[in-house]
Design an enzyme around this catalytic site. Structure first.
Site, PDB file in Angstrom:
ATOM      1  N   ARG A   1       0.644  -1.046  -0.179  1.00 27.57           N
ATOM      2  CA  ARG A   1       0.133  -0.051  -0.135  1.00 27.57           C
ATOM      3  C   ARG A   1       0.796   0.944   0.005  1.00 27.57           C
ATOM      4  NH1 ARG A   1      -5.146   2.048   3.727  1.00 27.57           N
ATOM      5  NH2 ARG A   1      -6.057   0.623   2.183  1.00 27.57           N
TER       6      ARG A   1
ATOM      7  N   HIS B   1      -7.552   0.767  -6.126  1.00 25.92           N
ATOM      8  CA  HIS B   1      -7.638   0.206  -4.849  1.00 25.92           C
ATOM      9  C   HIS B   1      -8.425  -1.222  -5.215  1.00 25.92           C
ATOM     10  CE1 HIS B   1      -7.830  -0.886  -0.678  1.00 25.92           C
ATOM     11  NE2 HIS B   1      -8.829   0.407  -0.301  1.00 25.92           N
TER      12      HIS B   1
ATOM     13  N   GLN C   1     -10.656  -3.442  -2.815  1.00 22.06           N
ATOM     14  CA  GLN C   1     -11.543  -2.592  -2.286  1.00 22.06           C
ATOM     15  C   GLN C   1     -12.977  -2.989  -3.027  1.00 22.06           C
ATOM     16  OE1 GLN C   1     -12.104  -0.562   0.729  1.00 22.06           O
ATOM     17  NE2 GLN C   1     -14.392  -1.086   0.139  1.00 22.06           N
TER      18      GLN C   1
ATOM     19  N   ASP D   1     -16.573   8.846  -0.670  1.00 25.88           N
ATOM     20  CA  ASP D   1     -15.223   8.320  -0.258  1.00 25.88           C
ATOM     21  C   ASP D   1     -14.926   9.862   0.510  1.00 25.88           C
ATOM     22  OD1 ASP D   1     -12.753   7.530   0.442  1.00 25.88           O
ATOM     23  OD2 ASP D   1     -11.988   7.536  -1.552  1.00 25.88           O
TER      24      ASP D   1
ATOM     25  N   CYS E   1     -16.022   3.024   1.354  1.00 27.54           N
ATOM     26  CA  CYS E   1     -14.952   2.307   1.299  1.00 27.54           C
ATOM     27  C   CYS E   1     -14.481   2.270   2.683  1.00 27.54           C
ATOM     28  CB  CYS E   1     -13.792   2.632   0.477  1.00 27.54           C
ATOM     29  SG  CYS E   1     -13.300   4.304   0.608  1.00 27.54           S
TER      30      CYS E   1
ATOM     31  N   ARG F   1     -14.379  -7.262   3.027  1.00 32.93           N
ATOM     32  CA  ARG F   1     -12.815  -7.222   2.593  1.00 32.93           C
ATOM     33  C   ARG F   1     -12.003  -8.334   3.142  1.00 32.93           C
ATOM     34  NH1 ARG F   1     -10.395  -2.389   2.436  1.00 32.93           N
ATOM     35  NH2 ARG F   1      -8.820  -3.579   1.015  1.00 32.93           N
TER      36      ARG F   1
HETATM   37  N1  NVA Z   1      -9.404   7.569  -1.377  1.00 29.42           N
HETATM   38  C1  NVA Z   1      -9.021   7.138  -0.014  1.00 29.42           C
HETATM   39  C2  NVA Z   1      -9.486   5.821   0.135  1.00 29.42           C
HETATM   40  C3  NVA Z   1      -9.127   4.938   1.477  1.00 29.42           C
HETATM   41  C4  NVA Z   1      -9.413   3.787   1.346  1.00 29.42           C
HETATM   42  C5  NVA Z   1      -7.369   7.286   0.389  1.00 29.42           C
HETATM   43  O1  NVA Z   1      -6.624   7.183  -0.576  1.00 29.42           O
HETATM   44  O2  NVA Z   1      -7.072   7.946   1.330  1.00 29.42           O
HETATM   45  N1   CP Z   2     -11.103   0.784   2.940  1.00 28.57           N
HETATM   46  C1   CP Z   2      -9.834   0.835   3.233  1.00 28.57           C
HETATM   47  O1   CP Z   2      -8.893   0.510   2.455  1.00 28.57           O
HETATM   48  O2   CP Z   2      -9.497   0.744   4.578  1.00 28.57           O
HETATM   49  P1   CP Z   2      -8.163   1.220   5.219  1.00 28.57           P
HETATM   50  O3   CP Z   2      -7.564   2.408   4.754  1.00 28.57           O
HETATM   51  O4   CP Z   2      -8.448   1.325   6.679  1.00 28.57           O
HETATM   52  O5   CP Z   2      -7.381   0.065   4.822  1.00 28.57           O
END
Ligand code: NVA
Ligand code: CP
Length: 328
Positions: A108, A135, A138, A231, A272, A316
């Site tokens: 990540r 992602h 997700q 989101d 998400c 998830r």
């Molecule tokens: N768009 C958000 C998604 C988090 C799961 C981010 O990248 O922070």
């Molecule tokens: N939705 C998601 O990816 O959550 P986290 O950032 O907690 O992993």
């Protein structure tokens, strides 16, 4: 036709056929039943995986850890402060080392090129746990959750993503809907320009599958939606953009009125997570004191009977487990 994903990386849904995605979803539904029945698995016995996190996480990290351990595997977690990667050792060298220790690598962080390079140099499956532009794990969970809550086949489902239409979730949804022949609408302000290449790639796939990928700046697009998805307005790493985003996206905050505009009494609200829907977080409070309301959805919608966000979060685990079992 038999599906064999052994040894394959999971970097974006664009690398998978609709049949392969269907296979992963079916496996996830089966694994959920198995988990609920308390049946212990052994599909990952003797496997070791490593999780690399350069951004924070609750769901993705825990889902990978529990999924792996539920099936007898072992997990090592490295965050950006506790490995040499990128600081004292190049990505290429790191990938070559990790590929000799581990059966698979989750990453990540930032650019999509990092997951691509990890896969290229490690020689083991790499799973994308979120990048700036995608992602995919997700979306698997989201589609699984839609299948549990919506009677329609996927090719009749309309998803409206409301808010920051140029973020990783919006693009991941474009790919997912294109692959599964679904109807996707990115509903947000004109000022946010969607990447032309992403849009063209998704539309090219949708042409083959019967899907539709639209961009809309008008609330008219809400009509007939099956799912209203949102989101946070400023993704991880974009916190400096919060004031501008609040100004731009406040008209796109998900409210009960917006749900009504879908004219669908069975509308599903999805997110998400994490979500700003109240002032129970440090960030929401700090920004409120500075005069900014960063909530992308009202508390009323978040806790309403339309909201399926915690089923979505649970899924998830089951979908990530499916990806691990299928690729290892
Ligand atoms: N768009 C958000 C998604 C988090 C799961 C981010 O990248 O922070
Ligand atoms: N939705 C998601 O990816 O959550 P986290 O950032 O907690 O992993």
């Amino acid at each position: 036709m038999a599906v064999n994903l052994k040894g394959k990386s999971f970097l974006t849904l664009m690398d998978f056929t609709p049949g392969e995605i269907r296979y992963l979803l079916d496996l996830a539904h089966d694994l959920k039943v198995k988990k609920r029945a308390g049946t212990k698995g052994s599909a990952l016995d003797g496997k070791n995986i490593v999780l690399l996190f350069e951004k924070t996480s609750t769901r993705t990290r825990c889902a990978f850890e529990v999924a792996c351990m539920d099936e007898g595997g072992h997990v090592t977690y490295l965050d950006s402060g506790s490995s040499q990667m990128g600081k004292k050792e190049s990505l290429e060298d790191t990938a070559k080392v990790l590929g000799r220790y581990f059966d698979g690598i989750e990453y990540r962080g930032y650019s999509q090129k990092i997951v691509e390079d990890l896969a290229k140099f490690s020689g083991v499956p790499v799973w994308n746990g979120l990048t700036d532009v995608d992602h995919p794990t997700q979306i698997l969970a989201d589609i699984m959750t839609i299948e549990e809550h919506c009677d329609k086949p996927l090719n009749k489902v309309k998803v409206v993503f409301c808010g920051d239409i140029r973020n990783n979730m919006s693009y991941a949804w474009m790919y997912g809907c294109a692959k599964m022949g679904m109807h996707y609408v990115a509903y947000g302000p004109e000022e946010l320009e969607v990447d032309e290449q992403v849009l063209a790639a998704a539309r090219a796939v949708a042409e083959q599958t019967g899907g539709t990928i639209e961009i809309s700046h008008s609330s008219e697009c809400l009509k007939g939606a099956d799912v209203l998805y949102t989101d946070i307005w400023a993704s991880m790493g974009e916190e400096d953009q919060i004031p501008a985003k609040v100004e731009l996206l406040s008209p796109f905050k998900v409210t009960m009125e917006m749900l009504k505009e879908t004219e669908n009494p069975d509308i599903l609200f999805m997110h998400c997570l994490p979500s700003f829907h109240d002032f129970e977080t440090k960030l929401a409070r700090e920004w409120k004191e500075k005069g900014y309301d960063i909530r992308e959805v009202t508390d009323e919608v978040f806790h309403s009977r339309y909201s399926i966000v915690f089923d979505e979060a649970e899924n998830r685990l089951h979908t990530i487990k499916a990806v691990l079992i299928a690729t290892l």
